[in-house]
Scaffold this motif. Structure first.
Motif, mmCIF file in Angstrom:
data_model
loop_
_atom_site.group_PDB
_atom_site.id
_atom_site.type_symbol
_atom_site.label_atom_id
_atom_site.label_comp_id
_atom_site.label_asym_id
_atom_site.label_seq_id
_atom_site.Cartn_x
_atom_site.Cartn_y
_atom_site.Cartn_z
ATOM 1 N N MET A 1 0.844 -1.192 0.000
ATOM 2 C CA MET A 1 0.000 0.000 0.000
ATOM 3 C C MET A 1 0.882 1.245 0.000
ATOM 4 S SD MET A 1 -3.278 0.881 2.431
ATOM 5 C CE MET A 1 -2.358 0.905 3.971
ATOM 6 N N LYS A 2 0.433 2.279 -0.687
ATOM 7 C CA LYS A 2 1.175 3.533 -0.767
ATOM 8 C C LYS A 2 1.342 4.147 0.630
ATOM 9 C CE LYS A 2 1.356 3.910 -5.353
ATOM 10 N NZ LYS A 2 2.615 4.024 -6.124
ATOM 11 N N PRO A 3 2.418 4.922 0.822
ATOM 12 C CA PRO A 3 2.664 5.514 2.149
ATOM 13 C C PRO A 3 1.509 6.361 2.670
ATOM 14 C CG PRO A 3 4.626 5.691 0.785
ATOM 15 C CD PRO A 3 3.543 5.165 -0.103
ATOM 16 N N HIS A 4 0.797 7.067 1.762
ATOM 17 C CA HIS A 4 -0.277 7.920 2.272
ATOM 18 C C HIS A 4 -1.434 7.097 2.837
ATOM 19 C CE1 HIS A 4 -1.608 7.360 -1.979
ATOM 20 N NE2 HIS A 4 -2.829 7.448 -1.476
ATOM 21 N N GLY A 5 -1.524 5.832 2.444
ATOM 22 C CA GLY A 5 -2.536 4.969 3.035
ATOM 23 C C GLY A 5 -2.233 4.671 4.491
ATOM 24 N N TRP A 6 -0.962 4.383 4.767
ATOM 25 C CA TRP A 6 -0.565 4.155 6.161
ATOM 26 C C TRP A 6 -0.711 5.432 6.982
ATOM 27 C CZ3 TRP A 6 -0.597 -0.661 7.277
ATOM 28 C CH2 TRP A 6 -0.180 -1.617 6.345
ATOM 29 N N LEU A 7 -0.413 6.573 6.353
ATOM 30 C CA LEU A 7 -0.607 7.851 7.039
ATOM 31 C C LEU A 7 -2.078 8.052 7.385
ATOM 32 C CD1 LEU A 7 0.334 10.640 8.016
ATOM 33 C CD2 LEU A 7 0.062 11.460 5.651
ATOM 34 N N GLY A 8 -2.963 7.757 6.435
ATOM 35 C CA GLY A 8 -4.389 7.897 6.692
ATOM 36 C C GLY A 8 -4.859 7.000 7.817
ATOM 37 N N LEU A 9 -4.380 5.755 7.824
ATOM 38 C CA LEU A 9 -4.753 4.827 8.892
ATOM 39 C C LEU A 9 -4.253 5.332 10.240
ATOM 40 C CD1 LEU A 9 -6.141 2.129 9.451
ATOM 41 C CD2 LEU A 9 -3.935 1.000 9.080
ATOM 42 N N ALA A 10 -3.041 5.889 10.254
ATOM 43 C CA ALA A 10 -2.494 6.439 11.494
ATOM 44 C C ALA A 10 -3.311 7.635 11.972
ATOM 45 C CB ALA A 10 -1.033 6.845 11.283
ATOM 46 N N ILE A 11 -3.774 8.462 11.026
ATOM 47 C CA ILE A 11 -4.598 9.620 11.392
ATOM 48 C C ILE A 11 -5.903 9.158 12.038
ATOM 49 C CG2 ILE A 11 -5.994 11.499 10.438
ATOM 50 C CD1 ILE A 11 -3.754 11.960 8.401
ATOM 51 N N ILE A 12 -6.534 8.148 11.450
ATOM 52 C CA ILE A 12 -7.796 7.645 12.003
ATOM 53 C C ILE A 12 -7.593 7.106 13.411
ATOM 54 C CG2 ILE A 12 -9.596 5.900 11.752
ATOM 55 C CD1 ILE A 12 -9.163 6.081 8.714
ATOM 56 N N LEU A 13 -6.610 6.239 13.570
ATOM 57 C CA LEU A 13 -6.371 5.626 14.877
ATOM 58 C C LEU A 13 -5.923 6.664 15.900
ATOM 59 C CD1 LEU A 13 -4.574 2.337 13.750
ATOM 60 C CD2 LEU A 13 -6.968 2.640 14.424
ATOM 61 N N GLY A 14 -5.067 7.595 15.465
ATOM 62 C CA GLY A 14 -4.605 8.635 16.376
ATOM 63 C C GLY A 14 -5.730 9.554 16.812
ATOM 64 N N ALA A 15 -6.613 9.903 15.872
ATOM 65 C CA ALA A 15 -7.742 10.770 16.210
ATOM 66 C C ALA A 15 -8.702 10.071 17.167
ATOM 67 C CB ALA A 15 -8.472 11.194 14.939
ATOM 68 N N GLU A 16 -8.944 8.788 16.928
ATOM 69 C CA GLU A 16 -9.819 8.037 17.830
ATOM 70 C C GLU A 16 -9.221 7.988 19.236
ATOM 71 O OE1 GLU A 16 -12.743 6.896 17.384
ATOM 72 O OE2 GLU A 16 -13.047 6.791 15.214
ATOM 73 N N ALA A 17 -7.922 7.727 19.312
ATOM 74 C CA ALA A 17 -7.268 7.666 20.619
ATOM 75 C C ALA A 17 -7.321 9.022 21.318
ATOM 76 C CB ALA A 17 -5.820 7.205 20.449
ATOM 77 N N ALA A 18 -7.085 10.092 20.549
ATOM 78 C CA ALA A 18 -7.118 11.432 21.140
ATOM 79 C C ALA A 18 -8.521 11.795 21.603
ATOM 80 C CB ALA A 18 -6.611 12.456 20.126
ATOM 81 N N LEU A 19 -9.526 11.372 20.836
ATOM 82 C CA LEU A 19 -10.911 11.659 21.222
ATOM 83 C C LEU A 19 -11.253 10.978 22.540
ATOM 84 C CD1 LEU A 19 -13.654 12.935 20.366
ATOM 85 C CD2 LEU A 19 -14.207 10.725 19.327
ATOM 86 N N PHE A 20 -10.917 9.699 22.651
ATOM 87 C CA PHE A 20 -11.198 8.980 23.889
ATOM 88 C C PHE A 20 -10.338 9.496 25.042
ATOM 89 C CE2 PHE A 20 -12.981 5.747 20.998
ATOM 90 C CZ PHE A 20 -14.189 5.537 21.639
ATOM 91 N N GLY A 21 -9.196 10.086 24.698
ATOM 92 C CA GLY A 21 -8.335 10.652 25.730
ATOM 93 C C GLY A 21 -8.744 12.041 26.163
ATOM 94 N N GLY A 22 -9.778 12.589 25.519
ATOM 95 C CA GLY A 22 -10.284 13.897 25.917
ATOM 96 C C GLY A 22 -9.516 15.068 25.352
ATOM 97 N N GLN A 23 -8.797 14.875 24.247
ATOM 98 C CA GLN A 23 -8.041 15.964 23.635
ATOM 99 C C GLN A 23 -9.025 16.935 22.973
ATOM 100 O OE1 GLN A 23 -6.792 17.763 21.092
ATOM 101 N NE2 GLN A 23 -5.032 18.437 22.283
ATOM 102 N N PRO A 24 -9.151 18.163 23.465
ATOM 103 C CA PRO A 24 -10.218 19.057 22.987
ATOM 104 C C PRO A 24 -10.052 19.507 21.535
ATOM 105 C CG PRO A 24 -8.750 20.215 24.498
ATOM 106 C CD PRO A 24 -8.358 18.775 24.545
ATOM 107 N N LEU A 25 -8.825 19.742 21.089
ATOM 108 C CA LEU A 25 -8.625 20.220 19.719
ATOM 109 C C LEU A 25 -9.056 19.165 18.704
ATOM 110 C CD1 LEU A 25 -7.590 22.484 17.900
ATOM 111 C CD2 LEU A 25 -5.318 21.406 17.979
ATOM 112 N N VAL A 26 -8.668 17.919 18.948
ATOM 113 C CA VAL A 26 -9.065 16.838 18.046
ATOM 114 C C VAL A 26 -10.577 16.639 18.094
ATOM 115 C CG1 VAL A 26 -8.893 14.357 17.605
ATOM 116 C CG2 VAL A 26 -6.842 15.681 18.158
ATOM 117 N N ALA A 27 -11.155 16.716 19.281
ATOM 118 C CA ALA A 27 -12.605 16.567 19.407
ATOM 119 C C ALA A 27 -13.329 17.662 18.629
ATOM 120 C CB ALA A 27 -13.006 16.604 20.878
ATOM 121 N N HIS A 28 -12.768 18.859 18.629
ATOM 122 C CA HIS A 28 -13.378 20.001 17.951
ATOM 123 C C HIS A 28 -13.373 19.820 16.437
ATOM 124 C CE1 HIS A 28 -15.078 23.909 18.645
ATOM 125 N NE2 HIS A 28 -14.282 24.484 17.770
ATOM 126 N N TRP A 29 -12.310 19.204 15.909
ATOM 127 C CA TRP A 29 -12.138 19.042 14.463
ATOM 128 C C TRP A 29 -12.182 17.569 14.054
ATOM 129 C CZ3 TRP A 29 -11.707 23.298 11.293
ATOM 130 C CH2 TRP A 29 -11.508 24.521 11.939
#
Length: 201
Positions: A1-29
């Motif tokens: 898979m192209k590198p941007h695919g792994w980047l996209g997967l990392a963004i999804i997982l990172g955003a989910e983790a930040a949301l559950f962790g209560g990170q307000p900026l990620v929750a806002h966007w």
């Protein structure tokens, strides 16, 4: 898979983790961030499966599709608030509402456009991936053409369904918004010989 695919997967997982962790900026966007991650991921899948994608080969088409996506979803926002200029409850939305929005109107508009720009690319890329995997062996019946009269009738029904919710404002008319453009545009695809669900009826 192209590198941007792994980047996209990392963004999804990172955003989910930040949301559950209560990170307000990620929750806002959260919505545009996750949709962007998904577009990156599914674009890489499409590139691997077909050799083509919006970020690797069809970049101009991808930009035009994103701009079309923004325009179309602002159109749906008009349907949601067809009398928005009156303010108050008239601008709150008939069918869906947004909560926790950015108070700065400029940044809020950026957030809207960013999120809206991801919708059509995500849908088209997902369709490409599904067509080349899950539905790859699906039997396709020979296409048949409906009569010109039927096409005209469907287009007329689409025009009526598109216009009525803007003229008669009612939450009960929400189904018309989502079927109007299918009725309006699918006959045009069918008449032009493009892929159309009308040919599969």
């Amino acid at each position: 898979m192209k590198p941007h695919g792994w980047l996209g997967l990392a963004i999804i997982l990172g955003a989910e983790a930040a949301l559950f962790g209560g990170q307000p900026l990620v929750a806002h966007w959260f919505t545009p961030i996750v949709w962007t991650g998904y577009v990156l991921f599914v674009d890489a899948l499409a590139a691997r499966l077909t050799g083509r994608s919006y970020l690797t080969t069809d970049r101009v088409e991808g930009v035009l599709l994103a701009l079309t996506s923004i325009a179309c979803w602002w159109l749906f926002e008009l349907y949601n608030s067809p009398r928005f200029w009156r303010g108050g409850t008239q601008s709150a939305g008939l069918w869906w509402h947004y909560h926790g929005l950015e108070p700065n109107p400029f940044l809020r508009r950026v957030g809207y456009d960013w999120a809206f720009a991801t919708i059509f690319p995500a849908l088209f890329l997902t369709a490409t991936v599904l067509r080349t995997t899950v539905f790859r062996r699906m039997f396709v019946r020979p296409a048949h053409r409906l009569s010109r009269e039927v096409h005209h009738l469907l287009v007329a029904a689409g025009v009526l369904a598109a216009a009525l919710p803007l003229v008669l404002v009612s939450a009960w008319l929400v189904p018309l918004v989502w079927v109007a453009f299918a009725l309006l545009l699918e006959p045009l695809n069918s008449r032009a010989g493009r892929p159309s669900w009308l040919a599969d009826l």
